[in-house]
Design an enzyme around this catalytic site. Structure first.
Site, PDB file in Angstrom:
ATOM      1  CE  LYS A  66      -4.381   0.728   2.332  1.00 51.52           C
ATOM      2  NZ  LYS A  66      -5.023   0.624   3.638  1.00 51.52           N
TER       3      LYS A  66
HETATM    4  C1  E4P Z   1      -8.210   1.666   3.559  1.00 51.40           C
HETATM    5  O1  E4P Z   1      -7.542   0.769   3.098  1.00 51.40           O
HETATM    6  C2  E4P Z   1      -8.039   2.260   4.891  1.00 51.40           C
HETATM    7  O2  E4P Z   1      -7.398   1.331   5.721  1.00 51.40           O
HETATM    8  C3  E4P Z   1      -9.327   2.599   5.588  1.00 51.40           C
HETATM    9  O3  E4P Z   1     -10.450   2.199   4.834  1.00 51.40           O
HETATM   10  C4  E4P Z   1      -9.394   3.951   6.163  1.00 51.40           C
HETATM   11  O4  E4P Z   1     -10.634   4.138   6.790  1.00 51.40           O
HETATM   12  P1  E4P Z   1     -10.942   5.293   7.852  1.00 51.40           P
HETATM   13  O5  E4P Z   1     -11.227   6.541   7.109  1.00 51.40           O
HETATM   14  O6  E4P Z   1     -12.145   4.802   8.602  1.00 51.40           O
HETATM   15  O7  E4P Z   1      -9.716   5.413   8.718  1.00 51.40           O
END
Ligand code: E4P
Length: 216
Positions: free
Chosen positions: A85
């Protein structure tokens, strides 16, 4: 649309995996920090639970290309299912492009516009992750972004897969599926909100009562 679970908590991952509803996992630095465990050890344990793509993010303090590509190679080496990522920045796109050349799968994260998603796709991203909830938080329409990216990828024959991220409700999930997203990465709490329905609970109770009256 397929489901990933958005957590680094191995108990939640096990429970969702046992229900047969998820086929991958996404983590991020905040989710890993919340568990307070060693990064590599956590990822390795997750890989023993789910046999599917597992996103592990480069360190949030690593913002330069050289650092990102070094960490990307290390993350990819943890397990064959690893997906690296990478944040959507200029250096992140460069790292994504190099990963694609090396056959390392990537998930371009912190995507908040259709133009960012198009750049990620052209840099060779395996997955792009538009964040719905965080857009809604600032009075923008996160779901509209998913619809736009889904249309844009379809019109242009783009192979990068859309992972709807920052999901806050079952409504988000259903609208993402209708928009044509490939995947939604969903927190355990939202998966359980999708499972439960008051009429299912009432129905079970009524069946139990009726059955017991006759058969004891
Ligand atoms: C995506 O891969 C992220 O880990 C995640 O969806 C972020 O979500 P949040 O906005 O609830 O922190």
């Amino acid at each position: 649309m397929r489901f990933f679970i958005d957590t680094a908590n191995v108990d939640e991952i096990r429970k969702a995996n046992d229900m047969g509803v998820i086929c991958g996992v996404t983590t991020n630095p905040s989710l890993i920090a919340k568990e307070g465990r060693d990064y590599k050890e956590t990822i390795q344990e997750i890989a023993t639970i789910v046999d599917g793509p597992i996103s592990g993010e480069v360190k949030p303090t690593t913002l330069d290309y050289e650092g990102m590509i070094k960490e990307a190679r290390e993350i990819a080496a943890i397990h064959p299912n690893m997906v690296v990522k990478i944040p959507l920045t200029a250096d992140g796109l460069k790292a994504c492009h190099q990963c694609a050349k090396e056959g390392i799968k990537t998930n371009l994260t912190l995507v908040f516009s259709a133009s960012q998603a198009l750049l990620a796709a052209r840099a060779g991203a395996t997955y792009v992750s538009p964040f719905i909830g965080r857009l809604d938080d600032i009075s923008e329409d996160g779901l509209e972004l998913i619809r736009t990216i889904a249309d844009m990828f379809s019109v242009n024959g783009i192979d990068s897969q859309i992972i709807c991220a920052s999901i806050r409700s079952p409504y988000h999930v259903m609208q993402c599926a209708l928009a044509g997203a490939d995947i939604a990465t969903v927190p355990y709490k939202v998966i359980m909100q999708m499972v439960h329905h008051p009429l299912t609970d009432q129905g079970i109770e009524k069946f139990q009562n009726d059955y017991k009256k006759v058969f004891g």
